[in-house]
Enzyme design. Structure first.
Site, mmCIF file in Angstrom:
data_model
loop_
_atom_site.group_PDB
_atom_site.id
_atom_site.type_symbol
_atom_site.label_atom_id
_atom_site.label_comp_id
_atom_site.label_asym_id
_atom_site.label_seq_id
_atom_site.Cartn_x
_atom_site.Cartn_y
_atom_site.Cartn_z
ATOM 1 N N GLY A 75 0.833 -1.198 0.000
ATOM 2 C CA GLY A 75 0.000 0.000 0.000
ATOM 3 C C GLY A 75 0.864 1.243 0.000
ATOM 4 O O GLY A 75 2.030 1.206 -0.423
ATOM 5 N N SER A 76 0.291 2.323 0.488
ATOM 6 C CA SER A 76 1.000 3.609 0.402
ATOM 7 C C SER A 76 2.144 3.679 1.412
ATOM 8 O O SER A 76 2.120 3.001 2.448
ATOM 9 C CB SER A 76 0.012 4.747 0.648
ATOM 10 N N THR A 77 3.093 4.542 1.112
ATOM 11 C CA THR A 77 4.257 4.710 1.993
ATOM 12 C C THR A 77 3.819 5.240 3.356
ATOM 13 O O THR A 77 4.314 4.790 4.395
ATOM 14 C CB THR A 77 5.274 5.646 1.313
ATOM 15 N N GLY A 118 2.301 2.444 5.287
ATOM 16 C CA GLY A 118 3.363 1.467 5.561
ATOM 17 C C GLY A 118 4.238 1.890 6.731
ATOM 18 O O GLY A 118 4.627 1.066 7.557
ATOM 19 N N GLU A 127 5.636 -3.402 0.781
ATOM 20 C CA GLU A 127 5.716 -3.057 -0.652
ATOM 21 C C GLU A 127 4.957 -1.745 -0.803
ATOM 22 O O GLU A 127 3.731 -1.722 -0.675
ATOM 23 C CB GLU A 127 5.037 -4.140 -1.511
ATOM 24 N N CYS A 165 1.657 1.134 -8.651
ATOM 25 C CA CYS A 165 2.873 1.582 -7.967
ATOM 26 C C CYS A 165 4.028 1.711 -8.949
ATOM 27 O O CYS A 165 4.977 2.442 -8.694
ATOM 28 C CB CYS A 165 3.231 0.597 -6.858
HETATM 29 P P1 NAD Z 1 -3.378 2.526 1.479
HETATM 30 O O1 NAD Z 1 -2.073 2.601 2.150
HETATM 31 O O2 NAD Z 1 -4.354 3.627 1.678
HETATM 32 O O3 NAD Z 1 -4.142 1.183 1.927
HETATM 33 C C1 NAD Z 1 -3.582 -0.091 1.753
HETATM 34 C C2 NAD Z 1 -4.281 -1.062 2.686
HETATM 35 O O4 NAD Z 1 -3.981 -0.714 4.038
HETATM 36 C C3 NAD Z 1 -5.792 -1.075 2.593
HETATM 37 O O5 NAD Z 1 -6.249 -2.392 2.761
HETATM 38 C C4 NAD Z 1 -6.214 -0.189 3.776
HETATM 39 O O6 NAD Z 1 -7.531 -0.465 4.221
HETATM 40 C C5 NAD Z 1 -5.179 -0.584 4.795
HETATM 41 N N1 NAD Z 1 -4.918 0.402 5.852
HETATM 42 C C6 NAD Z 1 -4.983 1.740 5.750
HETATM 43 N N2 NAD Z 1 -4.582 2.313 6.915
HETATM 44 C C7 NAD Z 1 -4.243 1.301 7.749
HETATM 45 C C8 NAD Z 1 -3.726 1.239 9.074
HETATM 46 N N3 NAD Z 1 -3.485 2.351 9.787
HETATM 47 N N4 NAD Z 1 -3.471 0.018 9.620
HETATM 48 C C9 NAD Z 1 -3.692 -1.104 8.911
HETATM 49 N N5 NAD Z 1 -4.183 -1.117 7.644
HETATM 50 C C10 NAD Z 1 -4.458 0.080 7.070
HETATM 51 O O7 NAD Z 1 -3.081 2.304 -0.076
HETATM 52 P P2 NAD Z 1 -4.127 2.202 -1.292
HETATM 53 O O8 NAD Z 1 -4.674 3.555 -1.609
HETATM 54 O O9 NAD Z 1 -5.085 1.082 -1.057
HETATM 55 O O10 NAD Z 1 -3.161 1.719 -2.487
HETATM 56 C C11 NAD Z 1 -2.389 2.590 -3.230
HETATM 57 C C12 NAD Z 1 -0.961 2.600 -2.749
HETATM 58 O O11 NAD Z 1 -0.424 1.282 -2.760
HETATM 59 C C13 NAD Z 1 -0.040 3.419 -3.637
HETATM 60 O O12 NAD Z 1 0.827 4.187 -2.836
HETATM 61 C C14 NAD Z 1 0.749 2.358 -4.411
HETATM 62 O O13 NAD Z 1 1.993 2.777 -4.866
HETATM 63 C C15 NAD Z 1 0.860 1.282 -3.390
HETATM 64 N N6 NAD Z 1 1.127 -0.022 -4.038
HETATM 65 C C16 NAD Z 1 2.373 -0.580 -3.913
HETATM 66 C C17 NAD Z 1 2.665 -1.784 -4.571
HETATM 67 C C18 NAD Z 1 4.031 -2.419 -4.497
HETATM 68 O O14 NAD Z 1 4.149 -3.601 -4.801
HETATM 69 N N7 NAD Z 1 5.077 -1.706 -4.103
HETATM 70 C C19 NAD Z 1 1.674 -2.405 -5.333
HETATM 71 C C20 NAD Z 1 0.428 -1.789 -5.433
HETATM 72 C C21 NAD Z 1 0.151 -0.596 -4.771
#
Ligand code: NAD
Length: 487
Positions: free
Chosen positions: A232-234, A237, A254, A288
């Site tokens: 997910g997002s940095t 993460g 990731e 990403c």
């Molecule tokens: P996000 O970080 O908003 O959410 C990702 C997941 O985390 C979701 O399931 C969300 O419900 C959960 N989440 C959110 N806050 C949380 C917390 N405090 N504790 C636990 N879980 C929580 O990201 P998004 O908008 O769903 O996805 C887009 C992002 O993901 C972009 O930054 C993209 O670059 C990244 N991404 C990375 C890869 C990679 O392999 N490097 C692949 C795909 C997407």
């Protein structure tokens, strides 16, 4: 998919309606183009997570003790179940993520590869016989499953990003507890669990816990979960890493990227603009590994801009289920407004839009923009929209310096007519993945996918990296004679 009633550890799937046994309410599953609610997923609560952890703890040792043939068989059968449901999966992914059929088909093919490669992992020799400084001692480095793996995934490639973790973790004897994004609870989890149930994975080994922050946090903090794998997002993460590391859990992240596509002056123009358009516009730029920065040498820059703009203008945007289009809707209005704001701010500060720049409803036109400041968010942040910012540079050294001037380090590409020059330059780029003469979006089940810096932490997905990721080492000794100690 499901006309069957099936019980999961945490959620029920029933005739297109998903619900949670702990009655935490439901998540509306929306068609991203029309806005129509076409299913409901049970919203997992903290008690659901606790219940799923208890079931997984009970099931995991037995699963790990199964023969590799049995575990590999389940993964192969899950691949067969996915093949048998390719059509409903395709429609589900198209509706949940708002993508074209080609992207849904890619996800199905890539998830199948993940399953088949994971099946081969189950029978890999894992461990070493070590020399010992104690005469006659039998000293082994064994690999054992981590145990319970919490998997938190985003919405953009829900099937494959879930499967690339679930399949190898299961193959290596772990149980998984998956929290898909609330945007994609079905293709990111509930439909995946259905495949594993049909393939004969023991109940409790694959729990799906649709929800948002609360369910994710409970996975991260639950003492029964040994590892968190987050995609997910940095920003998210970072928070997850802080909490999970504080609890001494294994963490793998990731994260996001702001990837550079470098176009050298000897690149083939047609190829370069095609690769550039695909790298930035593919799936509305919502990956990403999208190219968020085009770094173009002056000798080709004007022709590149014109060619890229022509390609952007030729792309139809609309409802991917009903219209013949190349791009679909943005995932939600928040993402759309964020991207539009970044673009508008850059333009107000002097950037020039060469193509697109507008949106209608959820549909963002593919956009080419240049002359933005290198300090603008449009250049420095991960945009996550079909926007290609183009910056002109003079030398190879300048291209490298500009590409490396980011906190991220996921992927870069170099386009050139001279492969040796491309490889030399590629080796100077600070990123987990670099491609010469191809687009930034690349993924193969066997390749070590992942980033450095603010783009990732921990191991890589793919091939042997998965053994590192989803097992721990155990040192086991057997001493043949009597031991002697001072007391
Ligand atoms: P996000 O970080 O908003 O959410 C990702 C997941 O985390 C979701 O399931 C969300 O419900 C959960 N989440 C959110 N806050 C949380 C917390 N405090 N504790 C636990 N879980 C929580 O990201 P998004 O908008 O769903 O996805 C887009 C992002 O993901 C972009 O930054 C993209 O670059 C990244 N991404 C990375 C890869 C990679 O392999 N490097 C692949 C795909 C997407």
């Amino acid at each position: 998919m499901g006309s069957v009633d099936q019980a999961w550890s945490g959620c029920l799937f029933s005739s297109g309606e998903f619900r949670s046994p702990a009655a935490g309410g439901t998540i509306a599953v929306r068609d991203k183009a029309s806005g129509e609610i076409f299913a409901r997923a049970g919203l997992a609560t903290e008690p659901d997570v606790d219940e799923a952890v208890a079931a997984a703890k009970a099931a995991q040792p037995g699963w790990a003790a199964q023969t590799y043939t049995q575990r590999a068989g389940v993964l192969r059968d899950a691949a067969a179940a996915l093949a048998a449901r390719a059509k409903p999966f395709r429609e589900l992914i198209m509706r949940e993520t708002g993508c074209i059929a080609g992207k849904a088909d890619y996800e199905i093919a890539a998830a199948t590869s993940e399953l088949m490669e994971a099946a081969s992992l189950a029978s890999r020799p894992v461990g070493e016989v070590l020399p010992s400084s104690h005469p006659g001692r039998f000293s082994l480095s064994e690999r054992v499953p981590v145990g319970l793996v919490g998997v938190i995934t985003p919405w953009n490639f829900p099937l494959v990003l879930g499967m690339r973790v679930i399949a190898p973790a299961l193959a290596l004897g772990n149980a998984v507890l998956v929290k898909p994004s609330p945007e994609t609870p079905a293709s990111g989890g509930l439909a995946i669990a259905e495949l594993f149930a049909e393939a004969g994975a023991p109940p409790g080994t694959t729990a799906i816990l649709p929800g948002d922050v609360a369910a994710g946090q409970r996975l991260v903090t639950h003492p029964g979960i040994a590892m968190i794998h987050f995609t997910g997002s940095t920003a998210t993460g970072r928070q997850i890493a802080a909490t999970a590391s504080g609890l001494l859990k294994k963490v793998s992240l990731e994260l996001g990227g702001n990837n550079a596509l470098i176009v050298l002056d000897d690149a083939d123009l047609e190829q370069a603009t095609m690769i550039g358009a695909w790298s930035s516009f593919h799936y509305q730029g919502q990956t990403c590994i999208t190219a968020g920065r085009h770094i173009v040498q002056r000798g080709i820059a004007e022709r590149y801009l014109a060619g890229l703009a022509a390609r952007a203008d030729a792309i139809a945007v609309g409802n991917t289920l009903t219209d013949d289009v190349g791009l679909g809707p943005m995932i939600n209005s928040r993402q759309q407004e964020r991207a539009q704001r970044m673009l508008d701010e850059a333009v107000a500060a002097g950037a020039r839009v060469v193509a697109g720049g507008t949106s209608t409803g959820p549909f963002f036109r593919p956009t080419v923009v240049t002359d933005m400041s290198r300090d603008s968010q449009l250049w420095t942040a991960e945009i996550f929209a079909p926007i290609a910012p183009v910056l002109v540079v003079d030398t190879d050294d300048e291209a490298v310096a500009v590409a490396n001037d980011t906190e991220y380090g996921l992927v870069n590409s170099v386009l050139t007519g001279d492969t040796a020059r491309g490889v030399q330059l590629a080796r100077r780029l600070r990123a987990g993945m670099v491609h010469v003469n191809d687009a930034t979006p690349q993924d193969e089940a066997l390749a070590p996918f992942g980033g450095i810096g603010q783009s990732g932490l921990g191991g890589r997905s793919g091939g042997d990296s998965n053994i590192e990721e989803f097992t721990e080492r155990r040192w086991l000794t057997v001493t043949p004679g009597p031991a002697h100690y001072p007391y």
